[in-house]
Design a protein around this motif. Structure first.
Motif, PDB file in Angstrom:
ATOM      1  N   SER A 161     119.363  29.385 122.364  1.00  0.00           N
ATOM      2  CA  SER A 161     119.404  30.755 121.838  1.00  0.00           C
ATOM      3  C   SER A 161     118.788  31.951 122.869  1.00  0.00           C
ATOM      4  N   GLY A 162     117.864  31.346 123.654  1.00  0.00           N
ATOM      5  CA  GLY A 162     117.345  32.355 124.565  1.00  0.00           C
ATOM      6  C   GLY A 162     118.382  32.724 125.860  1.00  0.00           C
ATOM      7  N   ILE A 163     119.094  31.641 126.308  1.00  0.00           N
ATOM      8  CA  ILE A 163     120.259  32.055 127.151  1.00  0.00           C
ATOM      9  C   ILE A 163     121.142  32.774 126.518  1.00  0.00           C
ATOM     10  N   VAL A 164     121.901  32.671 125.444  1.00  0.00           N
ATOM     11  CA  VAL A 164     122.713  33.623 124.783  1.00  0.00           C
ATOM     12  C   VAL A 164     121.967  34.948 124.477  1.00  0.00           C
ATOM     13  N   LYS A 175     132.221  35.865 128.100  1.00  0.00           N
ATOM     14  CA  LYS A 175     133.456  35.211 127.938  1.00  0.00           C
ATOM     15  C   LYS A 175     133.019  33.521 127.977  1.00  0.00           C
ATOM     16  N   MET A 176     132.361  33.245 128.836  1.00  0.00           N
ATOM     17  CA  MET A 176     131.925  31.970 129.127  1.00  0.00           C
ATOM     18  C   MET A 176     131.231  31.412 128.018  1.00  0.00           C
ATOM     19  N   ILE A 231     131.108  32.539 124.955  1.00  0.00           N
ATOM     20  CA  ILE A 231     131.710  32.422 123.601  1.00  0.00           C
ATOM     21  C   ILE A 231     132.516  31.105 123.761  1.00  0.00           C
ATOM     22  N   VAL A 232     133.181  30.689 124.951  1.00  0.00           N
ATOM     23  CA  VAL A 232     134.063  29.636 125.017  1.00  0.00           C
ATOM     24  C   VAL A 232     132.849  28.339 124.965  1.00  0.00           C
ATOM     25  N   ALA A 233     131.822  28.401 125.564  1.00  0.00           N
ATOM     26  CA  ALA A 233     130.671  27.335 125.338  1.00  0.00           C
ATOM     27  C   ALA A 233     130.173  26.956 123.721  1.00  0.00           C
ATOM     28  N   CYS A 234     130.120  27.963 123.151  1.00  0.00           N
ATOM     29  CA  CYS A 234     129.663  28.109 121.684  1.00  0.00           C
ATOM     30  C   CYS A 234     130.920  27.657 120.838  1.00  0.00           C
ATOM     31  N   LEU A 235     131.914  28.104 121.213  1.00  0.00           N
ATOM     32  CA  LEU A 235     133.056  27.460 120.249  1.00  0.00           C
ATOM     33  C   LEU A 235     133.410  25.904 120.448  1.00  0.00           C
ATOM     34  N   ILE A 236     133.213  25.533 121.578  1.00  0.00           N
ATOM     35  CA  ILE A 236     133.316  24.154 122.092  1.00  0.00           C
ATOM     36  C   ILE A 236     132.278  23.476 121.209  1.00  0.00           C
ATOM     37  N   GLY A 237     130.888  23.913 121.432  1.00  0.00           N
ATOM     38  CA  GLY A 237     129.927  23.338 120.363  1.00  0.00           C
ATOM     39  C   GLY A 237     130.244  23.279 119.006  1.00  0.00           C
ATOM     40  N   ILE A 238     130.930  24.462 118.533  1.00  0.00           N
ATOM     41  CA  ILE A 238     131.185  24.293 116.915  1.00  0.00           C
ATOM     42  C   ILE A 238     132.296  23.084 116.745  1.00  0.00           C
ATOM     43  N   PHE A 239     133.203  23.071 117.625  1.00  0.00           N
ATOM     44  CA  PHE A 239     134.247  22.025 117.173  1.00  0.00           C
ATOM     45  C   PHE A 239     133.829  20.655 117.507  1.00  0.00           C
TER      46      PHE A 239
END
Lengths: 103, 478
Positions: free
Chosen positions: B84-87, B446-447, B449-457
Motif C-alpha cells: 500500500s505504501g508503494i502504490v 499503468k504498471m 494497475i496491471v500488477a494489482c489486477l494480476i493480484g485480484i485474479f
C-alpha cells in the motif's frame, strides 16, 4: 501505600479529569479549548498510569508517562498548526465555521 | 540464533531511506525534483526480498527485552503495508505534478507512516504499540491536511486530528486500566495471565472496552465511523488510498493482536459488542453508499461496509476467522488500490471527483474503465475475483460459531452492494462522456494497475497458496 491518599482517590480524580476532557472535546466550539481538553484526557491517563505503577511498585507505568507527554506535545503541535492555517483562511478559530464538508 | 540486526532489517532499511530523502529534500529545497518520488519508490522495493528472507527463516523472535517481536503475522502485515505504501507513492508522484509547491516531504511522510506501521506490527509491548500507532496517526494528520490552500483538506485534517486524538486518549486510558489490573505492559506476561485467570476483573473489562473503542475508531466501524466520509473526501487522493488500505489493515492487525492473542479467554467481555458493531457497520456502510455522488465519499462508505465484514472474522474468534481476515485484507488491498489508481488518473485529468465525471470512461480510456469494472466487481464479491473468496470465508467463520443473523446480514449486504457498485459501472459504460478527450496515464501508473489486477485474479482463482500464507500468518497468535 501512603496513608495520605488512597488508590481509589487517585483513580477517582483521574476519571473525573478524563470525563471533563471528554465533555470538553465534545461540547467546546473553540478549537484551542478542544485541543486543551484532549491534553486533559491524556494527562488523566498519565495520572492513572502513575497511580497504578505506585501501588504495584513497578516502573513500567512511570516510564510510559514520559513517552505519553512527548506524544501529547507532538499531537498538539500539529493541531495548533492546522488551527492556525484554518484561522488564516476563515479568520476565526471556531469549529462551527468549518463546514465545507458534510459533517 | 540470528543476529538482532537481521530481524530488524526492514525497519533499518526504511529508516535509511527516510534519512536519505530527508537529506535530499533539504538539498533540493523548494524546487520540484523529479527524482525524489522515484527514489522513494525504488527505496521501498527492496523490502520485498528482505521480508521474504525473514519469512523463510520463520519462527517468533523477541528482541530488545520483549519490546519488539518478529513473527509470521508481523511479516505478513509488513508485506501489506509495503504494497500500500508503494502504490500510495506512485499516486503521490502523479498527484504531486498537480500541486504547486515542492512536495519532497509528501513522500517522506508516507515513508514515516509505513515505518510506524512496521513498528506497530512488531510491537510486543503496549508502550511500543501506543508510540508506533501515534507515529502513524500524527503523520496521517499532516498528510490529510497537506493541501494548505484547500479549505476541504484543512477541514478534514482538523476533524481527523480531533477525533483521532480522542480515540488515542480512549486507547491510552484503556491501556492504563489493563496495566492496573494485569500489572504488566508486556504482551507475553498479559497473555500468560489471561490464560490462568479464573475471574474477570471489572477494571480489565473497562480497559478492554476502551482499547476496543480506540481500535474501532481506527477501523471506521459504527459507532465510530463518523470521521471517515469527510476525511476520505477532503484528503488528497493518495492519502485517501493509503488511509483506506494501510490504516485499515493496521487497525485489524491491532485487533487481532489485542483481542485474539491477548484476551481471547475473556471473549465474553468484548464479543457481543463486536457482533453488534459488525452487523451495524455492514448495514450502515452499504446503505449509505447508495445515494453518494462523490467518488471518494462513495469509497469511504464502501470501506466502512468492508470493515464490518472484517470484524465478522474477529468476532468468530477462531483460527478460520483470523485467517479469513488476513486473506480478505490481501484481496481488499489489491482491489482498493486498483480503484484508487483509476480514480486518481481520472480526477487529475477532469479536475472533479464527482461520479458523473466518470461518465463514458469506456470511450475515453477502455483500459481504465475495464480496471475499474474489475475492481468494483471484486469489491462486491463476484466469483472469479479476490473479493468473493474472502467474503465467503468470513461468512463461513461466522456461521461456524453460530452467528446466523450476522451471516444473513453479510449475505444480504452483498446484494445491496452489487446494486450500487453496478450503478457506477453503468456510468462508466452506458452514459455518454461530457468531453471525449482520451485520458493519458503514465507508465508507473499503468504498471501498478496491471500488477494489482494480476493480484485480484490470482487471489480469486488460485486461492490455495494464499490461504496457506494467511493460515501461516496467524499461527503464532493462538
Amino acid at each position: 501505600m501512603s496513608e495520605i491518599v488512597t488508590i481509589q482517590q487517585l483513580l477517582g480524580l483521574s476519571i473525573i479529569l478524563f470525563t471533563i476532557g471528554l465533555v470538553g472535546v465534545v461540547t467546546r466550539r473553540n478549537l484551542i479549548l478542544v485541543l486543551l481538553s484532549l491534553e486533559l484526557m491524556l494527562s488523566a491517563a498519565n495520572l492513572a498510569f502513575v497511580s497504578f505503577a505506585y501501588i504495584q511498585g513497578d516502573l513500567a507505568g512511570q516510564i510510559m508517562v514520559f513517552f505519553v507527554m512527548i506524544v501529547a506535545a507532538a499531537e498538539v503541535t500539529v493541531g495548533l498548526a492546522i488551527a492556525l492555517l484554518l484561522s488564516r483562511k476563515t479568520g476565526k478559530i471556531n469549529a462551527d465555521e468549518v463546514r465545507a464538508l458534510k459533517w | 540464533m540470528m543476529h538482532t540486526l537481521f530481524w530488524i532489517l526492514p525497519e533499518v532499511w526504511l529508516s535509511t531511506i527516510i534519512f536519505l530523502l530527508l537529506a535530499l529534500d533539504l538539498k533540493w529545497g523548494e524546487e520540484k525534483h523529479p527524482l525524489m518520488g522515484l527514489i522513494a519508490i525504488a527505496g521501498m522495493l527492496p523490502l520485498f526480498p528482505i521480508l521474504f528472507l525473514l519469512a523463510k527463516e520463520g519462527g517468533s523472535h523477541e528482541l530488545f527485552s520483549g519490546m519488539f517481536r518478529v513473527d509470521t503475522m508481523a511479516l505478513f502485515f509488513k508485506g501489506i503495508f509495503t504494497v500500500s505504501g508503494i502504490v500510495a507513492l506512485v499516486l503521490a508522484r502523479e498527484f504531486g505534478k498537480a500541486v504547486d509547491r515542492a512536495h519532497g516531504e509528501f513522500y517522506l511522510l508516507f515513508l514515516i507512516a509505513v515505518l510506524g506501521m512496521f513498528l506497530a506490527a512488531s510491537s510486543a509491548n503496549f508502550l511500543m504499540l501506543f508510540i508506533s500507532l501515534e507515529l502513524v496517526a500524527i503523520t496521517l494528520y499532516v498528510l490529510v491536511s497537506y493541501l494548505h490552500t484547500n479549505l476541504q483538506s484543512l477541514e478534514s485534517g482538523l476533524k481527523y486530528l480531533v477525533l483521532g486524538s480522542l480515540s488515542s486518549a480512549l486507547f491510552l486510558y484503556g491501556i492504563a486500566f489493563i496495566y492496573g489490573t494485569t500489572g504488566s505492559l508486556h504482551f507475553e506476561t498479559i497473555h500468560a495471565m489471561s490464560l490462568r485467570a479464573q475471574t474477570l476483573p471489572a477494571g480489565l473489562v473497562f480497559g478492554i472496552l476502551l482499547v476496543l473503542a480506540g481500535i474501532l475508531f481506527k477501523a471506521a466501524v459504527v459507532p465510530f465511523q463518523i470521521w471517515a466520509p469527510d476525511v476520505y473526501q477532503g484528503a488528497p487522493t493518495p492519502v485517501t488510498a493509503f488511509l483506506s488500505v494501510g490504516s485499515k489493515a493496521l487497525a485489524f492487525l491491532v485487533a487481532l493482536r489485542i483481542l485474539q492473542e491477548l484476551f481471547l479467554p475473556f471473549s465474553m467481555a468484548w464479543n457481543s459488542v463486536l457482533v453488534f458493531a459488525s452487523g451495524a457497520t455492514i448495514l450502515y456502510g452499504n446503505l449509505c453508499a447508495i445515494p453518494q455522488t462523490n467518488i471518494k465519499r462513495f469509497m469511504a462508505y464502501s470501506s466502512i461496509g468492508h470493515a464490518g465484514y472484517l470484524l465478522m472474522g474477529i468476532t468468530a474468534g477462531v483460527d478460520i476467522g483470523s485467517a479469513a481476515v488476513s486473506y480478505y485484507l490481501l484481496g481488499y488491498l489489491f482491489t482498493n488500490l486498483v480503484l484508487f489508481l483509476v480514480i486518481t488518473a481520472v480526477t487529475l485529468q477532469t479536475g472533479s471527483d464527482e461520479i458523473k465525471s466518470f461518465a463514458g470512461l469506456s470511450k475515453r480510456s477502455p483500459f481504465l474503465a475495464a480496471a475499474m469494472f474489475i475492481g468494483l466487481l471484486s469489491l462486491a464479491g463476484v466469483p472469479p475475483m479476490a473479493g468473493f473468496f474472502g467474503k465467503f470465508l468470513l461468512v463461513l467463520s461466522a456461521l461456524s460459531q453460530g452467528y446466523l443473523t450476522l451471516a444473513i446480514i453479510g449475505a444480504v449486504a452483498v446484494v445491496i452492494s452489487l446494486y450500487y457498485y453496478l450503478r457506477v459501472v453503468q456510468t462508466l459504460y452506458a452514459d455518454e462522456p461530457v468531453d471525449a478527450t482520451p485520458i493519458k496515464i503514465g507508465t508507473t501508473m499503468k504498471m501498478s494497475i496491471v500488477a494489482c489486477l494480476i493480484g485480484i485474479f490470482v487471489l480469486g482463482i488460485w486461492q490455495y497458496p494464499f490461504l496457506a500464507i494467511s493460515i501461516r500468518s496467524i499461527q503464532h497468535i493462538f
